[in-house]
Design an enzyme around this catalytic site. Structure first.
Site, PDB file in Angstrom:
ATOM      1  N   HIS A   1      21.000  19.123 -12.108  1.00 22.98           N
ATOM      2  CA  HIS A   1      22.395  19.843 -12.595  1.00 22.98           C
ATOM      3  C   HIS A   1      23.188  19.124 -11.204  1.00 22.98           C
ATOM      4  CE1 HIS A   1      20.506  22.859 -10.340  1.00 22.98           C
ATOM      5  NE2 HIS A   1      21.789  23.786  -9.814  1.00 22.98           N
TER       6      HIS A   1
ATOM      7  N   ASP B   1      14.121  19.416 -14.639  1.00 21.41           N
ATOM      8  CA  ASP B   1      15.553  19.958 -13.542  1.00 21.41           C
ATOM      9  C   ASP B   1      15.624  18.668 -12.145  1.00 21.41           C
ATOM     10  OD1 ASP B   1      18.500  20.898 -12.657  1.00 21.41           O
ATOM     11  OD2 ASP B   1      18.274  22.317 -12.193  1.00 21.41           O
TER      12      ASP B   1
ATOM     13  N   SER C   1      21.269  24.109  -3.975  1.00 23.06           N
ATOM     14  CA  SER C   1      20.408  23.236  -5.166  1.00 23.06           C
ATOM     15  C   SER C   1      20.241  21.822  -5.008  1.00 23.06           C
ATOM     16  CB  SER C   1      21.742  23.325  -6.496  1.00 23.06           C
ATOM     17  OG  SER C   1      21.555  24.484  -7.092  1.00 23.06           O
TER      18      SER C   1
END
Length: 500
Positions: A136, A166, A245
């Protein structure tokens, strides 16, 4: 009153007092049956006392932080502006006054999504510039810029992605880079100190500390980008914010044990818990992407309840209190069905490793590829059984999955629409579907000759536009809009990118 009487009274009083104290003690013991016995140690504390188990004993984060921070990078992405087809026509208020379509483009022309910029983190895993991050973080990006802690910047290219877990692998052209050493996420223990490293809130490289607060957590966040999510997160209370992230979760030895991926928060910022993808899953995904271009994901072919099995279902099925994964269904053609596993069984081990929840089972299976043989231990009618299972891919076989582009997966002959056809049908451009073959488009009931003019309202003029729109699409289903030349009206087709 003589001395004899006084002594008698004192004796009676003392005796009464002793009896009262003894009786009260017995009453309290009976009332509070859980009072702990001095000197008795419960089994769960075996080996704990006397082993210098102070939580702060000899803990020093400086060496781990110093070793790891040079290998954690700042990832900045840019997505170019997009023109969105305006499917809701508005009345031109000046049409009667000026005639014609002088202001039609102003009121009904395409809308524009402005250029977007975002940032995240990444971890260098090889000296020649391989970087692992979250899918992402780079999903849909037109430009990727990688900045090292020493302020050197590089252009990044995506090697491959896996929305299910992910994970994405990015490459920069450099040599002799510092990189993080893989640890073993299976060794992570509850209460163990861990450090999160990344670039939160556009700050420079930042280190935060916390403990492992849970393992094998599933929060259903990967369902937003995949129909086959793989979730078995390490949960920590190390502070993680937007921008973290793709960054590193390390142990106090400086080893990589996870890739920070998500936070649990009502506000979108840190509120107590963060989630990291275990490095043992990361290693498998990265190796597959580098070797095959895509993940070779194995499926055991078992449907299980996401929230576990209810007490009512246990009673109905006659299941005793056995920790494991309740089998709801084993589809025909799947690996488990071929091995004789059926509804009502309770899976307790994968290759000898105990599993008590669905996410734990998924984590174990995710380490293997189609064609690998594993053992599954399960209980049926109170009896434990162990069988060998040959894992399969999503197609139900053991073949190597090829890295097809999204256009290849559509299964059709595509070309840019002819300018004459575009002009005659009052469209700016589009993609002509000349011939539909075997692939994703076949399930939409679309007919040959259809012209795709938008994907999720993003205007499509060329085949390259179509590829970019499908690649960057969020979710498992997109909406294709277009026309059949020579026929009035527009037609919409939902397209499942998951092939369902």
């Amino acid at each position: 009153m003589n001395l004899k009487n006084i002594l008698t009274i004192v004796g009676i009083s003392a005796t009464t007092t002793l009896i009262s104290v003894f009786g009260y003690t017995k009453i309290v013991q009976n009332r509070y049956a859980s009072v702990q016995e001095p000197g008795k140690i419960p089994a769960n504390y075996a080996g704990f006392f006397g082993n210098n188990n102070s939580p702060l004993a000899n803990v020093d984060f400086t060496a781990a932080a110093t070793s790891a921070t040079p290998a954690v990078v700042h990832i900045k992405t840019k997505t170019k502006e997009k023109r969105i087809a305006n499917t809701q026509k508005q009345v031109n208020p000046f049409g009667d006054m000026f005639g014609g379509g002088m202001f039609d483009d102003f009121f009904n022309g395409p809308k524009v999504i402005p250029e977007q910029r975002a940032s995240g983190s990444g971890v260098i895993i090889s000296e020649d510039g391989l970087i692992v991050t979250n899918n992402h973080v780079v999903d849909g990006a037109d430009e990727i810029n990688i900045t090292l802690p020493n302020k050197k910047s590089y252009k990044g290219t995506v090697v491959g992605t896996d929305p299910s877990s992910d994970i994405a692998v990015v490459k920069i052209e450099a040599k002799g880079l510092p990189y993080l050493v893989y640890g073993n996420s299976d060794d992570a223990k509850l209460g163990q100190w861990v450090l999160a490293i990344g670039y939160p809130l556009n700050l420079d490289v930042t280190v935060t500390a916390g403990i492992v607060s849970a393992k094998s957590r599933s929060i259903n966040i990967n369902t937003r980008q995949s129909a086959t999510p793989v979730e078995s997160f390490i949960q920590t209370d190390a502070a993680v914010n937007p921008g973290n992230s793709g960054g590193a979760l390390i142990n106090t030895n400086g080893e990589l044990i996870g890739i920070n991926s998500a936070i649990a928060s009502p506000t979108g910022s840190y509120a107590g818990y963060s989630y990291a993808i275990p490095v043992n899953i990361v290693k498998k995904v990265v190796n597959d992407i580098v070797k095959f271009g895509t993940v070779q994901r194995a499926f055991v072919g078992i449907s299980y309840p996401m929230e576990g099995i209810s007490e009512e279902e246990k009673a109905k099925q006659g299941i005793k209190d056995v920790d494991g994964v309740y089998v709801m269904e084993t589809p025909v053609g799947g690996a488990a069905n071929a091995a004789g596993i059926k509804k009502g069984d309770v899976v307790t081990k994968i290759n000898g490793v105990t599993v008590t929840t669905g996410p734990e089972m998924v984590e174990q299976v995710s380490r293997y590829k189609p064609g690998d043989k594993i053992t599954i231990t399960y209980t049926r009618d109170g009896k434990e059984n162990t069988v060998s299972v040959v894992l399969k891919n999503k197609g139900g076989n053991t073949d190597v999955v090829k890295n097809e582009s999204i256009l290849d997966q559509l299964g059709a002959d595509l070309q840019n629409v002819d300018k004459k056809i575009a002009s005659a049908n009052d469209i700016a451009g589009g993609v002509l579907v000349k011939k539909i073959k075997e692939g994703l488009l076949k399930a939409t009931k679309m007919q040959d000759g259809f012209v795709i003019t938008s994907v999720n309202d993003v205007e499509i003029k060329t085949v390259d536009d179509l590829k970019a729109a499908l690649t960057s699409a969020k979710g498992n289903t997109v909406r294709l809009l277009g026309i059949y030349p020579g026929f009035q009206g527009t037609y919409a087709y939902p397209l499942s990118l998951a092939g369902e």
